[in-house]
Write a protein that holds these residues in place. Structure first.
Motif, short mmCIF file in Angstrom:
data_model
loop_
_atom_site.label_atom_id
_atom_site.label_comp_id
_atom_site.label_asym_id
_atom_site.label_seq_id
_atom_site.Cartn_x
_atom_site.Cartn_y
_atom_site.Cartn_z
N TRP A 1 0.09 10.69 -2.45
CA TRP A 1 -0.11 10.92 -3.88
C TRP A 1 -0.23 12.41 -4.16
N GLN B 1 -7.94 2.48 -1.03
CA GLN B 1 -8.26 2.53 0.39
C GLN B 1 -8.63 3.97 0.74
N ALA C 1 -4.04 4.87 -1.76
CA ALA C 1 -4.88 5.62 -0.83
C ALA C 1 -5.61 6.73 -1.57
N ASN D 1 -3.28 14.44 5.58
CA ASN D 1 -4.00 13.80 4.49
C ASN D 1 -5.30 13.21 5.04
N LYS E 1 -9.09 7.09 2.95
CA LYS E 1 -8.51 7.58 4.20
C LYS E 1 -9.39 8.67 4.80
N MET F 1 0.85 -1.19 0.00
CA MET F 1 0.00 0.00 0.00
C MET F 1 0.88 1.24 0.00
N CYS F 2 0.46 2.26 -0.75
CA CYS F 2 1.15 3.56 -0.67
C CYS F 2 0.10 4.66 -0.55
N TRP F 3 0.50 5.77 0.11
CA TRP F 3 -0.53 6.74 0.49
C TRP F 3 -0.24 8.20 0.18
N SER G 1 -7.88 10.16 -0.65
CA SER G 1 -8.31 11.08 0.40
C SER G 1 -9.29 12.13 -0.09
N TRP H 1 -9.22 3.65 6.44
CA TRP H 1 -8.11 3.84 7.37
C TRP H 1 -7.96 5.29 7.78
#
Length: 379
Positions: A86, A127, A103, A137, A129, A82-84, A105, A166
């Protein structure tokens, strides 16, 4: 042929990484564990540490940037990543094609994920957030309904699948801070709303390293452990590494570059903030702020050399700093100097350097630069 002794190097104990992951899994036995390997695994080396974490039972890997996630895939690492972090125009399609969970948002990110999915001809794993109070974020509660409804519609068309919900704590490293419970309550409410609207997440997660260690009610389906994977306490208030059952994985060593006698009244390093009070012996440590040694620790940074802990004398320069040996003639050029390590043999720890530099241990290990070679033990 003998190898040239290194000027400075960082030893990374992969057995310690494995042991820390196992210890963290014991703290959250009903949740999956994500090993966060962003920022080159907090300076420890992303690929070797990711492999060690997976061997010890981590089921997810986490990165901040998509480039970090794609580098893991390029190195052959499989499983869930997973990376968040961006930004518009990022490598969304590449991440979708590499089966990276991304992720989301806000609406702009959802639209970029949808476009990437269409271009790649496959479903994007996203995912959502929630900003439950950290203020960085994440989607604000007032905008959550709109984002959830748009994600559900995109899921119905087949462009995305919502795999997770999350958030992230602001003060989990401060036990009893009132924001912790407020964020937990907000997260539960936002998860409940999303699930009522038709989201069926594989994982719900909010716990970082300190919450994993101290807040079982925050574990949900997955815990995201970062600094604790590398054996460093995420907060002195929670306890030392040893008290938390963790073993620091990084030991930073240097080879003494010069030993010389100087008279009383001799200035040392830039600005002469340190002047010898009596005839003494100085040792040159060939590491400086270009290697990640904090300049803010000038005059305070501890080093184990010659069996004693000494303190940086004067300013830390770009490539070197000096310690005063107090006329100790037992130290020789080429001897080993240990800047920090687990602390088992009297050497300073990353936390000691954090106190000396008025910062946190996260920064001490993460800032060790790329020109410092990593030597992996237990591989």
């Amino acid at each position: 042929m003998n190898e040239t002794p290194p000027r400075v190097h960082a030893e990374i104990d992969l057995d310690a990484v494995r042991g820390n992951v196992r210890a963290l899994r014991e703290r959250a036995p009903r949740a999956e564990l994500m090993a966060v390997v962003k920022a080159d695994a907090y300076g420890h080396g992303a690929v070797p540490c990711a492999r060690a974490a997976l061997q010890a039972g981590a089921t997810w890997l986490g990165t901040a940037t998509p480039q970090e996630a794609l580098e893991l895939r390029a190195a052959g690492l499989e499983g869930r990543i997973m990376c968040w972090l961006w930004t518009p125009g990022g490598p969304w399609r590449e991440a979708v094609e590499a089966d990276v969970d991304v992720a989301v948002s806000g609406m702009w990110a959802l639209e970029e994920a949808r476009a990437a999915a269409r271009a790649a001809g496959r479903t994007a794993r996203i995912q959502l957030k929630a900003d439950t109070g950290l203020g960085r974020n994440g989607c604000q509660p007032a905008d959550w309904a709109g984002l959830v409804q748009a994600a559900v519609a995109a899921q119905a068309e087949g462009s995305v699948r919502v795999t997770g919900l999350w958030s992230h704590f602001a003060c989990a490293d401060e036990p009893g801070h009132p924001s912790v419970q407020r964020q937990l309550d907000a997260f539960r409410e936002m998860v409940e709303y999303a699930e009522k609207e038709g989201v069926e997440p594989e994982v719900r997660h909010i716990a970082n390293s300190p919450a994993t260690l101290t807040l079982p009610e925050s574990h949900f389906d997955l815990v995201r452990t970062g600094l604790a994977v590398y054996g460093v306490s995420p907060a002195p208030e929670l306890g030392t590494s040893a008290q938390l059952g963790l073993t620091p994985a990084m030991t930073l060593k240097a080879s003494v570059a010069l030993v010389k006698d100087v008279p009383a009244g001799h200035g040392v390093s830039y600005g002469h903030h340190y002047v010898t009070s009596a005839p003494t012996t100085l040792a040159l440590i060939p590491a400086g702020y270009a290697d990640g040694i904090p300049r803010h620790a000038s005059g305070r940074g501890p080093v184990l050399v010659g069996g004693k802990v000494r303190t940086a004398a004067g300013r830390v320069a770009m490539d070197q700093f000096v310690v005063d040996l107090d006329a100790d003639t037992g130290v020789r050029t080429g001897d080993e100097a240990v800047l920090f390590g687990p602390g088992r043999h009297g050497e300073p720890t990353a936390e000691d350097w954090a106190r000396a530099a008025d910062t946190i241990a996260y920064e001490i290990v993460t800032r060790i630069g790329g020109r410092v070679p990593r030597v992996y033990l237990g591989s």
